[in-house]
Design a protein around this motif. Structure first.
Motif, PDB file in Angstrom:
ATOM      1  N   ARG B 192       0.854  -1.184   0.000  1.00  0.00           N
ATOM      2  CA  ARG B 192       0.000   0.000   0.000  1.00  0.00           C
ATOM      3  C   ARG B 192       0.888   1.232   0.000  1.00  0.00           C
ATOM      4  O   ARG B 192       2.031   1.193   0.451  1.00  0.00           O
ATOM      5  N   TYR B 205      -0.925   6.410   5.595  1.00  0.00           N
ATOM      6  CA  TYR B 205      -1.197   5.496   4.481  1.00  0.00           C
ATOM      7  C   TYR B 205      -2.189   6.131   3.515  1.00  0.00           C
ATOM      8  O   TYR B 205      -3.193   6.713   3.929  1.00  0.00           O
ATOM      9  N   THR B 207      -3.337   4.459   0.489  1.00  0.00           N
ATOM     10  CA  THR B 207      -4.230   3.472  -0.119  1.00  0.00           C
ATOM     11  C   THR B 207      -4.297   2.276   0.828  1.00  0.00           C
ATOM     12  O   THR B 207      -3.502   2.177   1.767  1.00  0.00           O
ATOM     13  N   ASP B 208      -5.237   1.359   0.557  1.00  0.00           N
ATOM     14  CA  ASP B 208      -5.182   0.083   1.263  1.00  0.00           C
ATOM     15  C   ASP B 208      -4.433  -0.905   0.381  1.00  0.00           C
ATOM     16  O   ASP B 208      -3.920  -0.532  -0.685  1.00  0.00           O
ATOM     17  N   VAL B 213      -0.019  -2.149  -5.662  1.00  0.00           N
ATOM     18  CA  VAL B 213       0.388  -0.797  -6.070  1.00  0.00           C
ATOM     19  C   VAL B 213       1.911  -0.735  -6.141  1.00  0.00           C
ATOM     20  O   VAL B 213       2.607  -1.372  -5.340  1.00  0.00           O
ATOM     21  N   SER B 229      -1.348   0.938 -10.375  1.00  0.00           N
ATOM     22  CA  SER B 229      -2.282   0.136  -9.582  1.00  0.00           C
ATOM     23  C   SER B 229      -2.862  -0.988 -10.428  1.00  0.00           C
ATOM     24  O   SER B 229      -3.149  -0.804 -11.611  1.00  0.00           O
ATOM     25  N   GLU B 231      -5.748  -2.291  -9.665  1.00  0.00           N
ATOM     26  CA  GLU B 231      -7.137  -2.322  -9.206  1.00  0.00           C
ATOM     27  C   GLU B 231      -8.080  -2.880 -10.268  1.00  0.00           C
ATOM     28  O   GLU B 231      -9.028  -3.598  -9.960  1.00  0.00           O
ATOM     29  N   ASN B 238      -2.429   5.704 -11.923  1.00  0.00           N
ATOM     30  CA  ASN B 238      -3.368   6.533 -11.165  1.00  0.00           C
ATOM     31  C   ASN B 238      -2.661   7.820 -10.754  1.00  0.00           C
ATOM     32  O   ASN B 238      -1.444   7.838 -10.554  1.00  0.00           O
ATOM     33  N   LEU B 240      -3.024  10.645  -7.664  1.00  0.00           N
ATOM     34  CA  LEU B 240      -3.638  10.768  -6.344  1.00  0.00           C
ATOM     35  C   LEU B 240      -3.292  12.127  -5.747  1.00  0.00           C
ATOM     36  O   LEU B 240      -2.137  12.557  -5.819  1.00  0.00           O
ATOM     37  N   VAL B 245      -6.526  12.554  -0.758  1.00  0.00           N
ATOM     38  CA  VAL B 245      -6.439  11.133  -1.093  1.00  0.00           C
ATOM     39  C   VAL B 245      -7.416  10.767  -2.227  1.00  0.00           C
ATOM     40  O   VAL B 245      -7.697   9.598  -2.474  1.00  0.00           O
ATOM     41  N   GLN B 247      -8.351  10.012  -5.974  1.00  0.00           N
ATOM     42  CA  GLN B 247      -7.525   9.493  -7.055  1.00  0.00           C
ATOM     43  C   GLN B 247      -8.362   9.257  -8.298  1.00  0.00           C
ATOM     44  O   GLN B 247      -9.567   9.107  -8.230  1.00  0.00           O
TER      45      GLN B 247
END
Lengths: 175, 445
Positions: B192, B205, B207-208, B213, B229, B231, B238, B240, B245, B247
């Motif tokens: 993350r 932090y 992102t989770d 990532v 990412s 995702e 991405n 951000l 936060v 994105q």
């Protein structure tokens, strides 16, 4: 994930392409993952199990879902081509399935370069499957570079297994 | 997170009246100055006594500020702190003239004194730097105002000021690093994004770890981060916003992979790698319009691009010669000049903020190195060696490099390290979890 010795993979692939009605049982015995006497009664086959020739488990274990590469190479080896021949035949038979081919690298090399190298490897496998008639729309590629090792030691024994392209099935009746 | 707001609340650098110590008649031996380029053999001894607490509420901060300043300076390898246990003089009052002989006696060459007052959440800090050998102040006294939650930044700003006055270089302590925080074994690694102060404090932090990532890169103003990412199931770039936060994905065509992004110096353009049909080339994209331009068109791998600070050129990695090497091309693409000619494989080139050097990863004879070379490929120097070092990023002053070091074997793990460009001062950067892919911000405003 069950890992088959290479020699067994080759044999399994060769058998899978034939029409011997006993092939499921024979494959099982060759792969060493079941009845040591060979032969599983057809009425005992569970849909989706490794005995079901239309299952993902069968594809992964008996056909072989992956091909391996030499250091820094993306050329298919003879064994790799043989595995992909089996995959192509299976994919043409089981046309409900799509696949994502994942390219991977060992940990030697930078993150960025390994992403690009993994993409070359996945693409080499895809191109081969396309050449055997698998429709392009069913095969996508992705590279994980060195991010997803399956073996974690830092020597060639592990690196050899991490340099791979894995055909991951999606869709189908049992997935 | 109120970090950025805290930053803007700092009223910087109001000059104090310069208080000349009385009776400063000692012989001038030239100003206190260290030149970093030559490599520091003998670190310069300095003292930072706890600051004077001008209010009761400031008692804790008076010590904490001095400790952070000392750690910043000591961490450069250019300076060596003299512990307070060696002090002869007890520093108690910012306005009382310094007795240079007390500090000379313990071999301090530089002395930093300060005073802090706290009222509610407001903090006011002032400091002076003394050249003990010459018996003079070094520059004027300065004061900073801010809020209590921004106290570490105030300490870093003071340390930057001290560092600049003695070395003549820009500072780098009031900066942040965005990186990938890692947990779990090698075959089940969770990653993350995280951002922290350059020294590992104030980790947050971004992102989770639900999606893989990779390789975050700060924008030239430190407000945004580009990263890769998975995702969507496929690598996508991405962008951000660090404060909110928020994105968004920089879209690329179905069936392609995009990765290895970096901002242009203007912050308007992204240079990155795009893979199509197994082939990886370099593109730029306007970050607002999404319009992309292809810069390379070869069957080889072209990746890890990095702009020159003037935005006119791009250094990148290509295996067109048969092995990965470093090349420079115009920012618009076209013919590229190879600049790496040593043994081994070269990757991840990053242009220094001064424009004079390119940092890189080198792989040779089973080892990895972080190195630097001039932009014409001359004067290559390897700064580190280990099982796996990679991914350099430059401190804002171009004098220190942070990178990823991964240890060998089944328990292998990644950590952040920093090394100065002489290669003499190598340090592990403490992070709460494993760390990789650092990207250094510019100095904060």
């Amino acid at each position: 994930m069950k890992f088959l010795p290479m020699t067994v993979l080759v044999a399994a692939v060769a058998l899978s392409a034939c029409t011997n009605p006993d092939r499921f049982g024979a494959d099982d015995a060759l792969a060493g993952n079941g009845n040591p006497n060979g032969g599983v009664p057809l009425n005992s086959i569970q849909p989706g199990s490794a005995n079901d020739p239309a299952s993902t488990a069968y594809f992964n274990q008996t056909i072989g879902d992956r091909v391996l590469f030499e250091v820094d190479q993306s050329n298919l080896t003879p064994i790799g081509r043989s595995t992909l021949d089996g995959q192509a035949t299976w994919l043409l038979t089981n046309s409900d399935y799509q696949a994502v081919i994942e390219g991977h690298a060992d940990e030697q090399g930078t993150r960025e370069y390994n992403l690009a190298l993994g993409a070359r490897r996945a693409n080499a496998a895809r191109e081969y499957l396309l050449s055997k008639g698998v429709p392009a729309g069913r095969l996508r590629v992705v590279s994980y570079g060195k991010e997803r090792p399956i073996e974690i030691c830092s020597n060639e024994a592990c690196y050899a297994k991490n340099r791979r392209a894995v055909t991951v099935l999606a869709g189908g009746l049992t997935s | 997170m109120t970090f950025l707001r805290t930053a803007s609340a700092i009223v910087c650098a109001c000059a104090l009246a310069l208080v000349l110590p009385t009776g400063m008649a000692s012989a001038q031996q030239g100003p206190l100055r260290i030149t970093i380029e030559e490599g520091i053999i003998q670190p310069l001894p300095f003292a930072v006594p706890d600051f004077q607490a001008e209010t009761d509420e400031a008692a804790q901060l008076a010590g904490d500020l001095a400790r952070v300043i000392a750690a910043d300076l000591e961490g450069t390898g250019v300076f060596r702190e003299i512990p307070s246990s060696a002090f002869i003089a007890q520093y108690t009052d910012f306005e009382t003239a310094v007795q240079y002989s007390d500090w000379k006696a313990i071999n301090a060459q530089a002395l930093v004194t300060g005073a802090v007052s706290v009222s509610g959440t407001n903090v006011n800090v002032k400091f002076r730097v003394y050249d003990v050998v010459s018996g003079t102040t070094l520059g004027e006294g300065l004061q900073f105002s801010g809020t209590t939650d921004g106290w570490r930044r105030m300490a870093h700003k003071i340390a930057d000021e001290v560092y600049s006055r003695i070395t003549g270089e820009g500072g780098y302590f009031d900066s942040r690093v965005v990186y990938v925080s890692e947990t779990g074994p090698k075959d089940d690694r969770k990653k993350r994004l995280a951002v922290m102060d350059y020294d590992g404090a104030n980790v947050r932090y971004l992102t989770d770890s639900s999606a893989l990532v990779l390789a975050p890169r700060f924008s030239p103003t430190g407000d945004r981060v580009l990263y890769t990412s998975y995702e969507s199931g496929f690598p996508r770039i991405n962008v951000l916003d660090v404060g909110s936060v928020q994105q968004r994905v920089l879209e690329s065509a179905e069936g392609t992979m995009s990765f290895a992004p970096r901002f242009s110096p203007s912050g308007q353009t992204v240079v990155y790698s795009l893979t199509q049909g197994g082939n990886t080339d370099i593109y730029t994209m306007d970050i607002n319009s999404g319009q992309s331009v292809r810069l390379t068109n070869t069957p080889s791998i072209e990746t890890a691009p990095s702009f020159s600070p003037d935005g006119n050129r791009i250094v990148f990695e290509s295996d067109r010669s048969g092995s990965p090497q470093l090349y420079i091309m115009s920012a618009g693409g076209g013919e590229a000049q190879r600049i790496s000619f040593g043994e081994g494989r070269y990757g991840t080139p990053v242009w220094s903020p001064r424009g004079d050097l390119v940092a890189f990863t080198k792989q040779n004879a089973g080892r990895f190195h972080i190195g630097v070379m001039r932009t014409d490929g001359s004067e290559e120097r390897l700064l580190t060696a280990s099982f796996l070092d990679e991914g350099p990023t430059w401190a804002p002053n171009g004098r220190v490099i942070m990178f990823t070091r991964e240890t060998q074997g089944e328990d292998g793990a990644s950590s952040l390290y920093s090394v100065d460009i002489t290669g003499r001062v190598l340090r592990k950067v403490a992070t709460p979890e494993g760390g990789s892919d650092p990207s250094w911000s510019p100095l904060q405003q």
